[in-house]
Design a protein around this motif. Structure first.
Motif, short mmCIF file in Angstrom:
data_model
loop_
_atom_site.label_atom_id
_atom_site.label_comp_id
_atom_site.label_asym_id
_atom_site.label_seq_id
_atom_site.Cartn_x
_atom_site.Cartn_y
_atom_site.Cartn_z
N THR A 105 0.82 -1.21 0.00
CA THR A 105 0.00 0.00 0.00
C THR A 105 0.86 1.26 0.00
O THR A 105 0.59 2.22 -0.73
N GLY A 106 1.91 1.24 0.81
CA GLY A 106 2.82 2.39 0.84
C GLY A 106 3.49 2.61 -0.50
O GLY A 106 3.65 3.76 -0.95
N ALA A 107 3.87 1.53 -1.16
CA ALA A 107 4.51 1.65 -2.47
C ALA A 107 3.55 2.23 -3.51
O ALA A 107 3.95 3.00 -4.39
N ILE A 108 2.27 1.86 -3.41
CA ILE A 108 1.27 2.36 -4.36
C ILE A 108 1.03 3.86 -4.17
O ILE A 108 0.89 4.61 -5.14
N PRO A 146 14.83 14.68 -5.85
CA PRO A 146 14.62 14.18 -7.22
C PRO A 146 13.55 15.00 -7.93
O PRO A 146 12.62 15.51 -7.29
N PRO A 147 13.65 15.14 -9.26
CA PRO A 147 12.64 15.90 -9.99
C PRO A 147 11.27 15.23 -9.92
O PRO A 147 11.16 14.01 -9.87
N VAL A 148 10.23 16.04 -9.88
CA VAL A 148 8.87 15.53 -9.84
C VAL A 148 8.47 15.10 -11.25
O VAL A 148 8.66 15.83 -12.21
N ARG A 149 7.91 13.90 -11.37
CA ARG A 149 7.48 13.41 -12.67
C ARG A 149 6.17 14.06 -13.08
O ARG A 149 5.33 14.37 -12.24
N SER A 150 6.01 14.25 -14.37
CA SER A 150 4.74 14.74 -14.89
C SER A 150 3.74 13.59 -14.90
O SER A 150 4.10 12.43 -14.82
N SER A 151 2.44 13.95 -15.01
CA SER A 151 1.41 12.91 -15.01
C SER A 151 1.57 11.96 -16.18
O SER A 151 1.20 10.78 -16.09
N GLY A 152 2.16 12.42 -17.27
CA GLY A 152 2.36 11.57 -18.44
C GLY A 152 3.42 10.52 -18.23
O GLY A 152 3.55 9.59 -19.02
N GLU A 153 4.20 10.66 -17.18
CA GLU A 153 5.27 9.70 -16.91
C GLU A 153 4.85 8.67 -15.87
O GLU A 153 5.68 7.93 -15.36
N THR A 160 3.96 8.01 -4.31
CA THR A 160 4.06 9.16 -5.21
C THR A 160 3.11 10.27 -4.78
O THR A 160 3.47 11.45 -4.76
N ARG A 161 1.88 9.89 -4.42
CA ARG A 161 0.94 10.91 -3.96
C ARG A 161 1.41 11.55 -2.66
O ARG A 161 1.22 12.75 -2.43
#
Length: 398
Positions: free
Chosen positions: A68-71, A204-211, A74-75
């Motif tokens: 659950t933590g891994a899922i 680390p850079p934040v990923r865009s939603s497309g990534e 990112t949020r």
């Protein structure tokens, strides 16, 4: 010419020291909060009158929390940032370990294992992202070495647990509460050091939603499947290996020796594998790492002599955390930099799925007429399957 060389050397030393500091996060997430439970399982099972299924459920629930933590990591990092998430999760894992002695009842204990798993995943993924960030600008060989240091921290936590947990040194089973208190204290110390190290690395850079679409990671599918299978196999093995040694009448000192070897070898395994992993075929080297783990787990079933067990512990220790280093190296060879951090999050979900099932299935086997030997053997067999699957992973030439 000497001054630039000295400056470069100072930078390299700083990166290495930062990696060692961050490795305390891996020691916390896996060594103290995950692997150490296997050392406590025999005394807790005796004191609390658990079945093997209930004992395995403790690690399964921990793995579900980890999943659950891994899922959601990112949020969580999007909302709180990497460092704040790191600190909050560290506080959560210390609190969950400290509260574990408060109740002997299964439901509260399962709840706390769920919390420690959730927080452990956040710590591990954010820590691995920070370690990846520390490798920016390094060669593949240098990056493999730094990642090996970080993931080797889990081995350090395992070795420390084996050396200091009171109940495995002949204490009464009723002192399982003291075991968890000791783990809470050393986890607090480790997280202080890891937090300081995290301040030395750029976020680390934040990923865009497309990534964030899983389709981006299809090139890693064999590696992800193998990683999940390894999670199933190694946690099934570790959960019941100590119980099997006790069932066979081996002295507690043998357990200590095995865990010290697991831990020490896991710490140095990064230095064993980093050059082969930096070569042209890191996927094949990954298969060799998994095969080492399968052979080590299987050897525990062959003989109870100290020599064979020591060799088995070395072979298993060589794979215990090098699997994560190998996945990180394969990721660098297959994916662009913008997707590499996300790939570790996906991989953590994959291994957590395997970790959720492994102890539960092994516990069912142990409770059946097949017994502990078959439960441990099942773990070894699944690790061997991971080695076969990883051979299908293609990587770009160096």
């Amino acid at each position: 010419m000497e001054r630039p060389k000295a400056g470069l050397r100072r930078i390299e030393i700083r990166v290495v020291l930062t990696a060692f500091g961050l490795s305390l996060a891996a020691a916390t997430s896996l060594g103290f909060a995950r692997f150490a439970y296997s050392l406590l399982l025999p005394t807790m099972r005796l004191a609390l009158r658990w079945s093997y299924f209930a004992a395995g459920a403790m690690n399964t629930v921990n793995a579900l929390g980890y999943l659950t933590g891994a899922i959601f990591v990112t949020r969580i990092t999007d909302r709180f940032g990497n460092r704040r998430s790191f600190v909050l999760a560290g506080g959560g894992i210390v609190a969950s370990l400290a509260l574990t002695p408060a109740s002997p009842h299964l439901v509260p204990l399962l709840t706390l294992r769920l919390v420690s798993g959730f927080c452990g995943a956040v710590i591990f993924v954010v820590g691995s992202s920070l370690a990846q960030q520390a490798t920016v600008g390094l060669t593949r060989t240098g990056a493999a070495a730094i990642l090996g240091i970080y993931f080797g921290g889990a081995g350090l936590g395992t070795a420390i647990s084996g050396a200091i947990i009171p109940s495995i040194h002949g204490s009464p089973a009723t002192l399982w509460r003291l075991d968890w208190g000791v783990l809470a204290v050393i986890t607090l110390v480790a997280m202080v050091g890891a937090t300081y190290a995290s301040l030395q690395v750029t976020d680390p850079p934040v990923r865009s939603s497309g990534e964030r679409h899983l389709g981006h990671y299809k090139a890693l599918l064999p590696a992800l499947i193998a990683y999940g299978l390894f999670g199933f196999g190694y946690l099934a093995f570790l959960t019941f290996q100590v119980a099997l040694m006790g069932h066979l009448g081996l002295a507690s000192s043998r357990v200590v020796i095995s865990y010290l070897i697991f831990g020490v070898v896991a710490v140095v395994s990064g230095f064993v594998w980093y050059r082969p992993l930096a070569g042209r075929h890191p996927g094949r080297v990954t298969a060799l790492i998994y095969f080492s783990g399968a052979l080590g787990a299987a050897l525990f079933l062959v003989s109870t002599t100290l020599l064979v067990e020591s060799v088995a512990a070395v072979l298993f220790g060589l794979a215990l955390m090098s699997c994560s280093t190998a996945f990180g190296v394969v990721t660098r060879a297959v994916l662009p930099p913008s997707l590499q951090t996300g790939a570790m999050g996906v991989a953590t979900v994959a291994i957590a799925l395997g970790q959720s099932l492994g102890p539960l299935v092994a516990g069912q086997i142990a409770d059946s007429h097949l017994g502990l030997t078959w439960a441990v053997g099942a773990g070894a067999a699944v690790i061997g399957l991971a080695a076969i699957v990883s051979l299908f992973q293609r990587t770009a030439a160096a």
